[in-house]
Design a protein around this motif. Sequence first.
Motif, PDB file in Angstrom:
ATOM      1  N   PRO A   1       0.695  -1.174   0.046  1.00 36.51           N
ATOM      2  CA  PRO A   1      -0.005   0.083  -0.052  1.00 36.51           C
ATOM      3  C   PRO A   1       0.925   1.322   0.027  1.00 36.51           C
ATOM      4  O   PRO A   1       1.870   1.437   0.473  1.00 36.51           O
ATOM      5  N   GLU A   2       0.312   2.219  -0.420  1.00 35.32           N
ATOM      6  CA  GLU A   2       1.014   3.634  -0.164  1.00 35.32           C
ATOM      7  C   GLU A   2       0.231   4.492   0.675  1.00 35.32           C
ATOM      8  O   GLU A   2      -0.884   4.848   0.486  1.00 35.32           O
ATOM      9  N   ILE A   3       1.316   4.877   1.506  1.00 32.86           N
ATOM     10  CA  ILE A   3       0.391   5.962   2.538  1.00 32.86           C
ATOM     11  C   ILE A   3       1.401   7.126   2.640  1.00 32.86           C
ATOM     12  O   ILE A   3       2.814   6.897   2.866  1.00 32.86           O
ATOM     13  N   ALA A   4       0.776   8.307   2.289  1.00 32.40           N
ATOM     14  CA  ALA A   4       1.700   9.474   2.625  1.00 32.40           C
ATOM     15  C   ALA A   4       2.347   9.628   4.034  1.00 32.40           C
ATOM     16  O   ALA A   4       1.979   9.358   5.054  1.00 32.40           O
ATOM     17  N   GLY A   5       3.620   9.979   3.496  1.00 28.38           N
ATOM     18  CA  GLY A   5       4.351  10.375   4.960  1.00 28.38           C
ATOM     19  C   GLY A   5       5.254   8.917   5.269  1.00 28.38           C
ATOM     20  O   GLY A   5       6.053   8.879   6.324  1.00 28.38           O
ATOM     21  N   TYR A   6       4.990   7.738   4.544  1.00 29.36           N
ATOM     22  CA  TYR A   6       5.547   6.455   4.948  1.00 29.36           C
ATOM     23  C   TYR A   6       5.959   5.796   3.681  1.00 29.36           C
ATOM     24  O   TYR A   6       5.700   5.683   2.557  1.00 29.36           O
ATOM     25  N   THR A   7       7.217   5.143   3.913  1.00 24.46           N
ATOM     26  CA  THR A   7       7.921   3.942   2.956  1.00 24.46           C
ATOM     27  C   THR A   7       7.582   2.630   3.348  1.00 24.46           C
ATOM     28  O   THR A   7       8.100   2.367   4.589  1.00 24.46           O
ATOM     29  N   ILE A   8       6.842   1.686   2.672  1.00 21.44           N
ATOM     30  CA  ILE A   8       6.688   0.563   2.927  1.00 21.44           C
ATOM     31  C   ILE A   8       7.164  -0.373   1.869  1.00 21.44           C
ATOM     32  O   ILE A   8       7.128  -0.265   0.791  1.00 21.44           O
ATOM     33  N   ALA A   9       7.904  -1.362   2.445  1.00 14.09           N
ATOM     34  CA  ALA A   9       8.668  -2.346   1.520  1.00 14.09           C
ATOM     35  C   ALA A   9       8.510  -3.835   2.309  1.00 14.09           C
ATOM     36  O   ALA A   9       8.491  -3.790   3.505  1.00 14.09           O
ATOM     37  N   ALA A  10       8.515  -4.679   1.437  1.00 14.53           N
ATOM     38  CA  ALA A  10       8.169  -6.195   1.900  1.00 14.53           C
ATOM     39  C   ALA A  10       8.718  -7.051   0.657  1.00 14.53           C
ATOM     40  O   ALA A  10       8.703  -6.794  -0.529  1.00 14.53           O
ATOM     41  N   GLY A  11       9.221  -8.321   1.083  1.00  9.66           N
ATOM     42  CA  GLY A  11       9.306  -9.397   0.285  1.00  9.66           C
ATOM     43  C   GLY A  11       9.570 -10.622   0.661  1.00  9.66           C
ATOM     44  O   GLY A  11       9.757 -10.833   2.013  1.00  9.66           O
ATOM     45  N   ALA A  12       9.590 -11.626  -0.157  1.00  6.09           N
ATOM     46  CA  ALA A  12       9.720 -13.033   0.541  1.00  6.09           C
ATOM     47  C   ALA A  12      10.243 -13.837  -0.402  1.00  6.09           C
ATOM     48  O   ALA A  12      10.249 -13.669  -1.472  1.00  6.09           O
TER      49      ALA A  12
END
Length: 211
Positions: A1-12
């Motif tokens: 997801p994209e949320i203003a003010g945040y960087t979100i990253a994930a992987g598997a």
Amino acid sequence: PEIAGYTIAAGAAPRGTLAGDYYDFSRHGEALRVTLADAMGKGTGPALVAATVRASLRTAPERSLSDAVIEVDRLLEDDLADTSMFVTAVVAELRPETGELEVIDAGHSLAFVVRADASWTPLRSTNLPLGMGMGLADPRVPVTTRLEVGDAFICCSDGLLDVLDADDPFGHVERVLTAMGPDGAVREALRLANDERATDDITVVVVRRDA
């Protein structure tokens, strides 16, 4: 997801064809729910159990964090009663506007906040893994913290421990996160999944507050 003010990253990165690890993000109202779970073992059985956990946690998103995890406990107790399988998990809920973060740790112990000043805050609510029964007798109470600007919530499966610097794993993570940011840190973790030292699935989630 994209949320203003945040960087979100994930992987598997699965060790074989199917992974017993998984991560998930879901939105309900203004909140973001983050899950990382690791079903014991490798292959089809753990992958199916992980899918069950994901489906349960996505049902009725208006439930509190505690109620959602209690229901997973109940399901897994029924499904896994005659096996020795269990699931460790971190289930977190972030309120982006305030940075408030609630975390339930079910026997996982690999969730932290890396603060902007490079200090580490472990996020552990004392309880056993999902499917071991104790979660029903001993309610799972979230621990609460707050992400300030520059803080990062990080969580990984235990497979990552095999490929970190054995002498300084926290320093290894901090250096990579500082130099490469959340997206680069996840890419590096997945690159290390091909290292000869890797023996298990590797899953990583990073949520950093930027503003």
